[in-house]
Design an enzyme around this catalytic site. Structure first.
Site, PDB file in Angstrom:
ATOM      1  N   LYS A   1       0.850  -1.177   0.142  1.00  0.00           N
ATOM      2  CA  LYS A   1       0.076   0.088   0.052  1.00  0.00           C
ATOM      3  C   LYS A   1       0.874   1.257  -0.027  1.00  0.00           C
ATOM      4  O   LYS A   1       2.005   1.286   0.470  1.00  0.00           O
ATOM      5  CB  LYS A   1      -0.986   0.157   1.433  1.00  0.00           C
ATOM      6  CG  LYS A   1      -2.120   1.094   1.101  1.00  0.00           C
ATOM      7  CD  LYS A   1      -3.252   0.251   0.457  1.00  0.00           C
ATOM      8  CE  LYS A   1      -4.454   0.929   0.288  1.00  0.00           C
ATOM      9  NZ  LYS A   1      -5.737   0.055  -0.192  1.00  0.00           N
TER      10      LYS A   1
HETATM   11  P1  NAD Z   1     -13.412   7.882  -2.152  1.00  0.00           P
HETATM   12  O1  NAD Z   1     -12.560   8.896  -1.862  1.00  0.00           O
HETATM   13  O2  NAD Z   1     -13.972   7.532  -3.677  1.00  0.00           O
HETATM   14  O3  NAD Z   1     -14.683   8.180  -1.197  1.00  0.00           O
HETATM   15  C1  NAD Z   1     -14.584   8.177   0.264  1.00  0.00           C
HETATM   16  C2  NAD Z   1     -15.932   8.795   0.630  1.00  0.00           C
HETATM   17  O4  NAD Z   1     -15.921   8.849   2.166  1.00  0.00           O
HETATM   18  C3  NAD Z   1     -16.048  10.202   0.086  1.00  0.00           C
HETATM   19  O5  NAD Z   1     -17.483  10.391  -0.352  1.00  0.00           O
HETATM   20  C4  NAD Z   1     -16.078  11.039   1.594  1.00  0.00           C
HETATM   21  O6  NAD Z   1     -16.655  12.214   1.595  1.00  0.00           O
HETATM   22  C5  NAD Z   1     -16.375  10.010   2.439  1.00  0.00           C
HETATM   23  N1  NAD Z   1     -16.067  10.361   3.892  1.00  0.00           N
HETATM   24  C6  NAD Z   1     -14.827  10.676   4.433  1.00  0.00           C
HETATM   25  N2  NAD Z   1     -14.804  10.841   5.587  1.00  0.00           N
HETATM   26  C7  NAD Z   1     -16.109  10.797   6.113  1.00  0.00           C
HETATM   27  C8  NAD Z   1     -16.411  10.597   7.414  1.00  0.00           C
HETATM   28  N3  NAD Z   1     -15.914  11.113   8.245  1.00  0.00           N
HETATM   29  N4  NAD Z   1     -17.966  10.396   7.479  1.00  0.00           N
HETATM   30  C9  NAD Z   1     -18.431  10.033   6.421  1.00  0.00           C
HETATM   31  N5  NAD Z   1     -17.898  10.153   4.904  1.00  0.00           N
HETATM   32  C10 NAD Z   1     -16.706  10.309   4.923  1.00  0.00           C
HETATM   33  O7  NAD Z   1     -12.726   6.599  -1.648  1.00  0.00           O
HETATM   34  P2  NAD Z   1     -13.126   5.089  -1.826  1.00  0.00           P
HETATM   35  O8  NAD Z   1     -12.363   4.473  -2.966  1.00  0.00           O
HETATM   36  O9  NAD Z   1     -14.711   4.970  -2.129  1.00  0.00           O
HETATM   37  O10 NAD Z   1     -12.570   4.166  -0.635  1.00  0.00           O
HETATM   38  C11 NAD Z   1     -13.567   4.234   0.612  1.00  0.00           C
HETATM   39  C12 NAD Z   1     -13.035   3.137   1.318  1.00  0.00           C
HETATM   40  O11 NAD Z   1     -13.204   1.823   0.707  1.00  0.00           O
HETATM   41  C13 NAD Z   1     -11.380   3.162   1.884  1.00  0.00           C
HETATM   42  O12 NAD Z   1     -11.383   2.707   3.343  1.00  0.00           O
HETATM   43  C14 NAD Z   1     -10.779   2.310   0.953  1.00  0.00           C
HETATM   44  O13 NAD Z   1      -9.650   1.870   1.318  1.00  0.00           O
HETATM   45  C15 NAD Z   1     -11.724   1.214   0.510  1.00  0.00           C
HETATM   46  N6  NAD Z   1     -11.547   0.602  -0.544  1.00  0.00           N
HETATM   47  C16 NAD Z   1     -11.812   1.105  -1.938  1.00  0.00           C
HETATM   48  C17 NAD Z   1     -11.319   0.357  -3.113  1.00  0.00           C
HETATM   49  C18 NAD Z   1     -11.462   0.867  -4.357  1.00  0.00           C
HETATM   50  O14 NAD Z   1     -11.376   0.180  -5.392  1.00  0.00           O
HETATM   51  N7  NAD Z   1     -11.985   2.425  -4.513  1.00  0.00           N
HETATM   52  C19 NAD Z   1     -11.042  -0.866  -2.848  1.00  0.00           C
HETATM   53  C20 NAD Z   1     -10.906  -1.648  -1.544  1.00  0.00           C
HETATM   54  C21 NAD Z   1     -11.170  -0.722  -0.715  1.00  0.00           C
END
Ligand code: NAD
Length: 418
Positions: A106
């Site tokens: 990561k």
């Molecule tokens: P992203 O940046 O697209 O979205 C994150 C969202 O969370 C945004 O809408 C943001 O406003 C919101 N957010 C941030 N802090 C917040 C809070 N305190 N309360 C409520 N909402 C809040 O990111 P993503 O890619 O969707 O990733 C989100 C999670 O999923 C992370 O933990 C990431 O590691 C995990 N994840 C993502 C992927 C992927 O392919 N995108 C894969 C595996 C895991």
């Protein structure tokens, strides 16, 4: 959001919890609790006004026993060495639980991307890619998107790597745009595996997903796609939130309409057809059938877990529950389906992207989604088998039991050298 739990310590505790049920020697377990190496670098990059700014950045390569290191790159002001270490470890066990041939890695940059222009972000990303170049490669370490990074950043990293190496190597990174070697279905993959996990979980628990009420914390890539696909199963998404706050509607939202409002204004709270505004804490403790945390780690700590009223939690985010929260929810009989299964769709379709890049032969979206479904359903069944046959306390421990066993076997079969 609690900032008390150190995510790296949470990871180590999760490994210890599972190790108690495994016949794996303590020295082998100990080896599986620490990253193999970490790059820490300070990127000095020229800003649009001519000044030079410095950005701290990391890449952790946690374990490569099952294949090349694999894992996303996050842009966020709270990125830290320990966060990156934890996220890289979760990747090891995520790849193992869905049985794809990768280790875990990561990376991240300590940055608030909203404060930078596109050209600054491009220079910052290319500076990071230049630092990463000796460590990454199609057979070494393959980054991907995470919070605040997407196709654009992946395309820049691929281009920097290929230019410096004087070659074409689309498989050096995944999550690219389709015209730059990306896979059909990659953008939706994390939300899709969250939906598949929720579907299988409700079926296993003998609950009806059709008509179930759902709250989703975080409306980014993972959260909004999960909300949309779970809605398509007939469930009612009654609450959503992002960093601007949350909204509730008793009759359920149209997830696409909320997403359009967020695209236009940057926040879900700008969507005007709702009954009530909610704080994030209120959203997490709503009386719903399914809660999907899809924002960041440590969203629910031990105290807040006492007030969680959902029957089922499916983790789209990485590490949204602290170990204390896990203990409380286990005690309270709330069924938690862990991140390393529920959001594994992202890395699984990244794996498909890498396979397609290396074969220079591209699949249809239908094939991608079918193969993903097979992998998630198989992993779900393996976890449930372990949960039942070993009489484990919860599904997270079951997932780690399955995953650690696989990583330990690969390590022991290779032997320790030198
Ligand atoms: P992203 O940046 O697209 O979205 C994150 C969202 O969370 C945004 O809408 C943001 O406003 C919101 N957010 C941030 N802090 C917040 C809070 N305190 N309360 C409520 N909402 C809040 O990111 P993503 O890619 O969707 O990733 C989100 C999670 O999923 C992370 O933990 C990431 O590691 C995990 N994840 C993502 C992927 C992927 O392919 N995108 C894969 C595996 C895991």
């Amino acid at each position: 959001m609690s900032d008390e739990a150190n995510p790296f310590e949470s990871l180590q505790e999760q490994i210890d919890d599972a190790a108690a049920y495994l016949d794996v020697a303590p020295d082998v377990i100990n080896r599986l609790k620490y990253p193999q190496r970490i790059l820490e670098t300070n990127l000095s990059v020229q800003m649009d006004d001519g000044t030079v700014d410095v950005f701290q950045a990391f890449r952790s390569q946690f374990n490569g026993d099952r294949g090349p290191y694999k894992g996303g790159i996050r842009y966020h002001p709270n990125v830290s060495r320990d966060e990156v270490k934890a996220l890289s470890g979760w990747m090891v066990y995520k790849c193992a639980v869905v049985d794809i041939p990768y280790g875990g890695g990561k990376g991240g940059i300590v940055i608030d991307p909203s404060e930078h222009s596109e050209s600054e972000l491009e220079r910052i990303t290319r500076a990071f890619a230049t630092e990463l170049r000796p460590l990454i490669g199609e057979d070494r370490d393959i980054p991907a998107p995470d919070v605040n990074t997407g196709q654009r950043e992946m395309n820049w990293i691929k281009d920097t790597y290929e230019t410096l190496e004087g070659t074409t190597a689309p498989g050096v990174i995944t999550g690219k745009a389709p015209d730059s070697g990306g896979s059909a279905g990659r953008v939706e993959a994390t939300g899709r595996s969250t939906m598949l996990t929720a579907r299988e979980a409700f079926d296993y628990l003998d609950k009806d997903i059709d008509g179930a009420t759902v709250a989703v914390q975080g409306y980014g890539n993972a959260g909004w796609i999960a909300a949309n696909l779970i809605d398509e199963l007939g469930a009612n998404v009654v609450a959503v939130s992002d960093s601007s706050g949350g909204i509730y509607k008793e009759g359920g939202f149209d997830p696409k309409a909320v997403k359009e409002a967020k695209n236009e204004s940057g926040s879900v709270t700008s969507y005007d057809d709702y009954d009530e505004e909610l704080s994030n804490e209120e959203l997490l403790t709503l009386d719903v059938d399914l809660l999907v945390p899809a924002a960041l780690e440590n969203a629910i700590d031990g105290d807040l877990a006492q007030d969680v009223q959902a029957d089922v939690v499916v983790e789209a985010a990485n590490g949204p529950l602290t170990p204390d929260a896990d203990d409380v929810l286990t005690e309270r009989d709330v069924s938690v389906f862990p991140d390393i299964l529920a959001n594994a769709g992202g890395v699984t379709v990244s794996y498909f992207e890498w396979v397609q890049n290396r074969q220079r032969f591209y699949w249809t979206e239908e094939r991608v989604n079918d193969e993903l479904e097979r992998i998630i359903v198989d992993a779900f069944e393996n976890i449930v088998d372990a949960y039942e046959s070993k009489d484990l306390p919860n599904f997270r421990t079951a997932a780690y039991v399955v995953a650690i066993e696989r990583v330990a076997k690969a390590y022991q079969q290779s032997g320790n050298w030198p």
